[in-house]
Design a protein around this motif. Structure first.
Motif, PDB file in Angstrom:
ATOM      1  N   ASN A 234       0.883  -1.157  -0.059  1.00  0.00           N
ATOM      2  CA  ASN A 234      -0.166   0.091  -0.014  1.00  0.00           C
ATOM      3  C   ASN A 234       0.958   1.244  -0.118  1.00  0.00           C
ATOM      4  O   ASN A 234       1.306   1.936   1.044  1.00  0.00           O
TER       5      ASN A 234
ATOM      6  N   ARG B 268       2.536   4.640   0.251  1.00  0.00           N
ATOM      7  CA  ARG B 268       1.872   5.834   1.157  1.00  0.00           C
ATOM      8  C   ARG B 268       2.533   7.075   0.770  1.00  0.00           C
ATOM      9  O   ARG B 268       3.888   7.384   0.323  1.00  0.00           O
TER      10      ARG B 268
ATOM     11  N   PHE C 296       5.544   9.780   3.814  1.00  0.00           N
ATOM     12  CA  PHE C 296       6.093   8.895   4.630  1.00  0.00           C
ATOM     13  C   PHE C 296       7.509   9.458   4.755  1.00  0.00           C
ATOM     14  O   PHE C 296       8.212  10.126   3.837  1.00  0.00           O
TER      15      PHE C 296
ATOM     16  N   LYS D 152       7.822   2.811   2.554  1.00  0.00           N
ATOM     17  CA  LYS D 152       6.993   3.508   1.801  1.00  0.00           C
ATOM     18  C   LYS D 152       5.764   2.818   1.184  1.00  0.00           C
ATOM     19  O   LYS D 152       4.671   3.107   0.797  1.00  0.00           O
TER      20      LYS D 152
ATOM     21  N   ASN E 220      -0.884  -2.801   6.328  1.00  0.00           N
ATOM     22  CA  ASN E 220      -0.184  -2.298   7.688  1.00  0.00           C
ATOM     23  C   ASN E 220      -0.314  -3.342   8.832  1.00  0.00           C
ATOM     24  O   ASN E 220      -0.369  -2.776  10.075  1.00  0.00           O
TER      25      ASN E 220
ATOM     26  N   GLU F 273       0.053  -1.356  12.396  1.00  0.00           N
ATOM     27  CA  GLU F 273       1.073  -0.395  12.134  1.00  0.00           C
ATOM     28  C   GLU F 273       1.685  -0.235  13.566  1.00  0.00           C
ATOM     29  O   GLU F 273       2.191   0.765  13.910  1.00  0.00           O
TER      30      GLU F 273
END
Length: 319
Positions: free
Chosen positions: A94, A96, A99, A126, A157, A178
């Motif tokens: 995914n 991002r 970042f 990232k 995540n 995360e």
């Protein structure tokens, strides 16, 4: 001739590690290790990463020490640089937009019944989060390492925050989002690194706003961990895979007691938690100055922690 071959093999194995080994263990130290096995620890720390490291298909570098818990003396030291995983299959990503920097962290170290040390790590990039299992084969002082990527998460995540050994080469995992809540229990196959799609253990659901970490297991098979709720104080919890609630059919979680030190509730989470072979529970946590880490004894019934000694490690486990 046999002696010469053993020396040559040892030299080749050490060279293949791409590692720095602090050698010279005396006969006395080796004998001490054999006599007090439950007091010899693995201490695991993260090494600085190279800018060229592939954080998806390479494990982070780690420093692996063995140390005497009673004296704090380092018995051996190995630096295992970044290692390519043996299962570089694609996982969910995914990208991002916002970042800052790539980073890695160690989330748990456990020793399997066959003596294999397993270290779980999380790397943030990232493109999402990548979870790895770094494991040792052979001697604790000069081990050979292998690495696997954790496969099968549906979201990029999801992060493996703690581990526990189960029968049949399975691992029980605490999985975060995360690194923070919500948390959930999952099982994975150690031999493939793949997370099982189905829950065959009837694992319990976890409160979505609470933090869970530090899985460990006592000699009777009871599983322990820490939980932090809205009050901010870590509490010991336990469960047994054979004890299930009558209504839900899921494994029951027992909330035991808050952790305390010198008569006060602990105001921060532990870094690690593990049992020795004689059944004593030990914690790794910040010292009183919050500048270094130290080993503490933990009374399971009262939650009282007693300072044993300063000990430099991010995660630890008994041989």
């Amino acid at each position: 001739m046999a002696s010469l071959k053993r020396r040559q093999f040892g030299q080749l194995a050490a060279a293949s590690l791409t590692s720095t080994v602090v050698a010279g263990l005396s006969t006395q130290a080796v004998a001490q290790k054999a006599d007090t096995k439950e007091k010899i620890l693995y201490a695991v720390n993260l090494l600085s990463a190279s800018n060229t490291q592939n954080r998806e298909n390479q494990t982070p570098g780690v420093e692996l020490n063995t140390a005497d818990l009673v004296t704090g003396r380092i018995l051996s030291k190995v630096n295992r640089l970044s290692l390519a995983v043996e299962n570089p299959l694609a996982v969910t990503k995914n990208p991002r937009a916002f970042f800052l920097n790539d980073y890695s962290r160690i989330t748990k170290a456990i020793v399997l019944k066959n003596g294999t040390l397993v270290i779980s790590t999380v790397s943030s990039t990232k493109n999402g989060y990548f979870n790895h299992l770094l494991f040792t084969i052979g001697s604790a002082t000069i081990p050979v390492f292998g690495g696997r990527k954790v496969l099968g998460f549906k979201r990029a995540n999801q992060t493996v925050e703690s581990l526990l050994s189960l029968p049949n080469n399975q691992l029980l995992c605490l999985v975060g989002t995360e690194g923070v809540p919500p948390f959930s229990f999952r099982t994975l196959d150690f031999t493939t690194g793949r997370v099982f799609a189905r829950d065959e253990l009837a694992l319990p659901s976890l409160p979505p706003t609470h933090r869970f970490s530090n899985l460990c297991q006592d000699l009777k098979g009871n599983i322990f961990a820490t939980e932090i709720g809205s009050e901010g104080f870590p509490c010991l919890i336990s469960m047994n895979l054979q004890e299930k609630a009558l209504i839900t059919g899921n494994i029951k979680i027992k909330r035991l007691t808050p952790l305390t030190f010198e008569g006060r509730p602990l105001s921060y989470d532990l870094q690690d938690l593990t049992f020795s072979s004689d059944g004593q529970l030990y914690a790794l946590a910040a010292d009183s100055n919050r500048k270094n880490t130290a080993v503490y004894t933990v009374d399971v019934k009262s939650g009282k922690m007693g300072l044993l000694r300063n000990f430099a490690a991010e995660k630890f486990a008994f041989l």
